[in-house]
Scaffold this active site. Structure first.
Site, PDB file in Angstrom:
ATOM      1  CB  SER A 178      -0.961   0.003   1.188  1.00 44.07           C
ATOM      2  OG  SER A 178      -0.267  -0.243   2.388  1.00 44.07           O
ATOM      3  CG  HIS A 206      -3.750  -0.871  -2.275  1.00 40.23           C
ATOM      4  ND1 HIS A 206      -4.192   0.427  -2.161  1.00 40.23           N
ATOM      5  CD2 HIS A 206      -3.463  -1.280  -1.014  1.00 40.23           C
ATOM      6  CE1 HIS A 206      -4.150   0.788  -0.890  1.00 40.23           C
ATOM      7  NE2 HIS A 206      -3.712  -0.230  -0.176  1.00 40.23           N
ATOM      8  CE  LYS A 248      -7.534   0.826   1.007  1.00 32.71           C
ATOM      9  NZ  LYS A 248      -6.852  -0.157   1.821  1.00 32.71           N
TER      10      LYS A 248
HETATM   11  C1  LIG Z   1      -6.871  -0.324   3.292  1.00 32.61           C
HETATM   12  C2  LIG Z   1      -6.288  -1.657   3.575  1.00 32.61           C
HETATM   13  C3  LIG Z   1      -6.885  -2.538   4.492  1.00 32.61           C
HETATM   14  C4  LIG Z   1      -8.037  -2.130   5.348  1.00 32.61           C
HETATM   15  O1  LIG Z   1      -9.224  -2.065   4.628  1.00 32.61           O
HETATM   16  P1  LIG Z   1     -10.407  -1.167   5.184  1.00 32.61           P
HETATM   17  O2  LIG Z   1     -11.590  -1.628   4.432  1.00 32.61           O
HETATM   18  O3  LIG Z   1     -10.024   0.253   4.899  1.00 32.61           O
HETATM   19  O4  LIG Z   1     -10.492  -1.436   6.648  1.00 32.61           O
HETATM   20  C5  LIG Z   1      -6.355  -3.806   4.613  1.00 32.61           C
HETATM   21  N1  LIG Z   1      -5.270  -4.179   3.914  1.00 32.61           N
HETATM   22  C6  LIG Z   1      -4.644  -3.343   3.054  1.00 32.61           C
HETATM   23  C7  LIG Z   1      -3.435  -3.812   2.320  1.00 32.61           C
HETATM   24  C8  LIG Z   1      -5.129  -2.049   2.873  1.00 32.61           C
HETATM   25  O5  LIG Z   1      -4.499  -1.218   2.061  1.00 32.61           O
END
Ligand SMILES: *Cc1c(COP(=O)(O)O)cnc(C)c1O
Length: 397
Positions: A178, A206, A248
């Site tokens: 990330s 992502h 996302k």
């Molecule tokens: C954003 C993210 C999460 C958490 O997801 P949310 O739905 O925002 O709680 C978990 N793992 C990774 C790699 C992320 O980038």
């Protein structure tokens, strides 16, 4: 005295350039956002496909709210499991080509639920050093032995796997990292896990919606989907547990895990972050179903992203700062010191461009960076504007 000590710690954070402040967003998410009354060109969000404010998703949410209300008022195992949750899980399984899917409230909760359900005191978790915090928290909460390996170092990972005497072995990794934007070598990881009889938990937060021609994520990117697809009734990759988030690229909220029916059914019995929480508003599931359709049909969004990524990488001419080697919409520029990263982010902001400075502990010490994230909502001109500003600021510094 509790409060003076907290105040001292806050002062220390401030002095180290590590104190965080929240800004108030007054518009929908998009290429242009309004914060504190001013408009900015934004390179902050993970809304990679530009779907967070899409009219089709809004309409789906509105009509679901009119029909099913807003709150569902109970957990999934009592009577909060709505027909819209059910339909979304069916759609997610079909979309990913995996036998079954289980929808969680957030990615953080999904990771806690998956890892703590599958690993306990007699087990061992192997984790990439740069994994997302939620995977680390999950490992600690599980009480399993917790072994972190250097970023992408499969030689070290293999040694640790071979040396392990633990009952169940779980390798957990971000699929796309990330804060770096690089992609884990999933085929090699899978082969390692098969050799050492370990489970591979892939967090595709992502990659989902972004990677692969059809947006199926990291498995499509590596051509692994056909190994999981029917006509094989049981997947040929029994070692794989696929997880992705839906807040996302999908533009809404939530997360899911996909794999064999036995896996999702087991998690319904054992994942505490699934069981002991109120189910999400069904209107989110309706918006997500609309989102899956757009991810599938509107391939231009992924093509646009590829063009933007190439254009940014060509236009940046950096000497002292370093653009990381990334082919994903996450394009980090390493600045180094916390203070300089913050200062650059601040100057950009004064010019109406919003790029977040990411500092430790989110990234390693000495690697403070600007985390540029691109979205299909951006234009080539937006990216050219950002690159020109960065080139100028670096040579002026
Ligand atoms: C954003 C993210 C999460 C958490 O997801 P949310 O739905 O925002 O709680 C978990 N793992 C990774 C790699 C992320 O980038």
């Amino acid at each position: 005295m509790l409060f003076p000590s907290l105040a001292d710690e806050l002062k220390d954070l401030e002095a180290a350039g590590l104190r965080r402040h929240r800004r108030v967003l007054e518009s929908p998410q998009g290429a242009r956002i309004v914060v504190d009354g001013r408009e900015y060109l934004s390179f902050c969000s993970n809304d990679y496909l530009g779907l967070a404010n899409h009219p089709a998703l809004i309409a789906a949410a509105q009509s679901a709210a009119a029909r099913y209300g807003v709150g569902v008022g109970a957990s999934h195992l009592v009577n909060g499991h709505s027909v819209l949750h059910h339909e979304l899980e069916v759609a997610l399984a079909a979309f990913t080509g995996l036998p079954s899917a289980l929808f969680f409230s957030t990615g953080y909760m999904a990771n806690l639920g998956i890892v703590t359900a599958l690993a306990g005191r007699d087990d061992e978790i192997f984790a990439d050093k740069l994994n997302h915090a939620s995977l680390n928290d999950a490992a600690l909460l599980s009480r399993a032995r917790f072994t972190r390996y250097p970023h992408l170092d499969l030689v070290v990972l293999e040694k640790r796997l071979a040396a392990s005497r633990s009952k169940r072995k779980l390798v957990v990794t971000d699929a796309v990292f990330s804060m770096d934007g690089d992609i884990a070598p999933v085929p090699e990881l899978l082969a390692l896990c098969e050799r050492h009889d370990a489970l591979l938990v892939l967090d595709d937060a992502h990659g989902f919606g972004v990677l692969g021609d059809k947006g199926r994520g990291v498995l499509e990117h590596f051509g692994l989907l056909s190994r999981c697809l029917p006509p094989h009734s049981s997947p040929l990759t029994p070692h794989l547990i696929y997880m992705a988030t839906l807040g996302k690229a999908a533009g809404v909220f939530g997360a899911f895990v996909a794999g064999p029916v036995e896996l999702t059914d087991y998690l319904v019995q054992r994942a505490r972050s699934y069981i002991y929480t109120t189910a999400t508003p069904p209107l989110l599931s309706a918006a997500l179903a609309a989102s899956l359709k757009l991810i599938d049909e509107e391939t231009w969004r992924r093509e646009r992203l590829r063009e933007l990524i190439a254009s940014l990488r060509q236009s940046l001419k950096l000497q002292r700062w370093r653009l990381m080697d990334s082919t994903t919409p996450i394009q980090p520029v390493i600045i180094g010191s916390n203070q300089e990263a913050l200062a650059v982010s601040e100057v950009l902001r004064e010019r109406g461009i919003w790029v977040p400075a990411i500092r430790p502990p989110t990234v390693p010490k000495g690697e403070a960076r600007l985390r540029i994230s691109l979205s299909a909502a951006h234009t080539i001109e937006d990216v050219a504007h950002l690159a020109a500003a960065l080139n100028e600021l670096e040579s002026a510094a």
